[in-house]
Design an enzyme around this catalytic site. Sequence first.
Site, PDB file in Angstrom:
ATOM      1  N   ASP A  58      49.535  42.308  43.219  1.00 31.56           N
ATOM      2  CA  ASP A  58      49.715  42.012  41.796  1.00 31.56           C
ATOM      3  C   ASP A  58      50.467  43.130  41.071  1.00 31.56           C
ATOM      4  O   ASP A  58      50.615  43.086  39.846  1.00 31.56           O
ATOM      5  CB  ASP A  58      48.379  41.682  41.104  1.00 31.56           C
ATOM      6  CG  ASP A  58      47.207  42.505  41.583  1.00 31.56           C
ATOM      7  OD1 ASP A  58      47.418  43.481  42.328  1.00 31.56           O
ATOM      8  OD2 ASP A  58      46.067  42.175  41.206  1.00 31.56           O
TER       9      ASP A  58
ATOM     10  N   HIS B 130      36.500  44.556  42.966  1.00 34.71           N
ATOM     11  CA  HIS B 130      35.786  44.741  41.686  1.00 34.71           C
ATOM     12  C   HIS B 130      34.275  44.603  41.828  1.00 34.71           C
ATOM     13  O   HIS B 130      33.545  44.852  40.868  1.00 34.71           O
ATOM     14  CB  HIS B 130      36.281  43.734  40.642  1.00 34.71           C
ATOM     15  CG  HIS B 130      37.700  43.941  40.226  1.00 34.71           C
ATOM     16  ND1 HIS B 130      38.180  45.145  39.760  1.00 34.71           N
ATOM     17  CD2 HIS B 130      38.767  43.091  40.214  1.00 34.71           C
ATOM     18  CE1 HIS B 130      39.477  45.026  39.478  1.00 34.71           C
ATOM     19  NE2 HIS B 130      39.863  43.800  39.747  1.00 34.71           N
TER      20      HIS B 130
HETATM   21  C1  SP5 Z   1      41.140  41.102  42.467  1.00 32.89           C
HETATM   22  C2  SP5 Z   1      41.886  41.127  41.162  1.00 32.89           C
HETATM   23  O1  SP5 Z   1      43.109  41.324  41.155  1.00 32.89           O
HETATM   24  N1  SP5 Z   1      41.203  40.852  40.052  1.00 32.89           N
HETATM   25  C3  SP5 Z   1      41.842  40.845  38.796  1.00 32.89           C
HETATM   26  C4  SP5 Z   1      40.975  40.325  37.708  1.00 32.89           C
HETATM   27  C5  SP5 Z   1      41.714  40.281  36.406  1.00 32.89           C
HETATM   28  N2  SP5 Z   1      40.947  39.665  35.387  1.00 32.89           N
HETATM   29  C6  SP5 Z   1      41.313  39.937  34.041  1.00 32.89           C
HETATM   30  C7  SP5 Z   1      42.684  39.488  33.731  1.00 32.89           C
HETATM   31  C8  SP5 Z   1      43.077  39.925  32.355  1.00 32.89           C
HETATM   32  C9  SP5 Z   1      44.443  39.427  32.105  1.00 32.89           C
HETATM   33  N3  SP5 Z   1      44.987  39.927  30.894  1.00 32.89           N
HETATM   34  C10 SP5 Z   1      46.328  39.450  30.806  1.00 32.89           C
HETATM   35  C11 SP5 Z   1      46.926  39.683  29.463  1.00 32.89           C
HETATM   36  C12 SP5 Z   1      48.270  38.974  29.489  1.00 32.89           C
HETATM   37  N4  SP5 Z   1      48.838  38.950  28.187  1.00 32.89           N
HETATM   38 ZN    ZN Z   2      44.216  42.992  40.987  1.00 32.96          ZN
END
Ligand code: SP5
Ligand code: ZN
Length: 343
Positions: A285, A160
Amino acid sequence: MKTVYSPLHAGHAGTMELMSGAIVPGFEKPSRAEIVRSRVESEKLGPILAPELHDLSAAKRVHKADYIDFLPTVYPEWEALGRSGSAMPYTWPTRGLRGDVVPDTIDARLGYYSFDAGAPFVKGTWEAIKSSYDVVLTGAKLVKSGEPAAFALCRPPGHHAGAGFMGGYCYINNAAVAAQWFLDQGARRVAILDVDYHHGNGTQEIFYSRADVQVLNLHGDPMVEYPYFLGHADERGEGPGEGFNVNYPLPFGTSWEAWNAALDDACVKLSAYGPDVVVVSLGVDTFEKDPISQFKLKSSDYPKIGARIARLNLPTLFVMEGGYAVDEIGVNAVGVLTGFEGR
Ligand code: SP5
Ligand code: ZN
């Protein structure tokens, strides 16, 4: 294959993040790398090497120099103000506001150099960022030296991070650093295959107008998934880079059959590009039990990813990115690598 790992990642700990209106413990935590490391050992993937130390010149080949110079200053400035906890931004120069002046104060500089509040700094964060960078460059050197593949067990992740911004748990774009390093060492073309659940917006931004790096991304559709503001199928690169950026936005609930069809299409395009080396942004993920993601891959699918990548028959650097189902992160990440090795 050999793994490169540094214990210095562990100083980047105790972070907090904003999720659905609540401040919660950071999902990107030290146990992630430790569990992957322990699975590398128990699966006997191969030796685990410490990184060689590097200066920051390779980082400045893909990032703006002022951004890289900013990173080590963050926590010292934060502490000098008497602050504790995590250094995080809360104001950003969005459309309509001036983005051409770098402010003086740390709160504003954090916003200037980020796209979200997802890249917090604690006391050991810079040392972890630097170790992750050393890890990826050491892994790249192994591949350059003739290893068919290597695993850079990077933490924090990188995809990112753009030329001048951090976000999404990422600070230095390790995969981009490695790709550029291969070019600087004489490679003619490099492909980056990003299989993390989230779009690698930083990687795309860095190479968008370039023909010497092909960037292929499989990810949650940015109409509904983070990081939202990049990653659509019509983003194909610009100028000399036109055609060398390929996005596969996929819907919530995507499971192996549809995900694998996208992977296979990406691999066909990658082969047609004819790179000298492949950098895999390896996020797991996409797993069905990932706490922040919406795909449905199973543990038994990860070796099949590795096997498909092996069929490219190219020198390959695997770079750890995301994956937050900590209990299974080792099985899934190392599963890709053993699948690559055909076992
Ligand atoms: C490297 C990497 O995998 N970075 C991921 C960053 C994610 N950050 C934002 C996460 C937002 C999560 N939203 C979840 C909603 C669940 N109801
Ligand atoms: Zn990710």
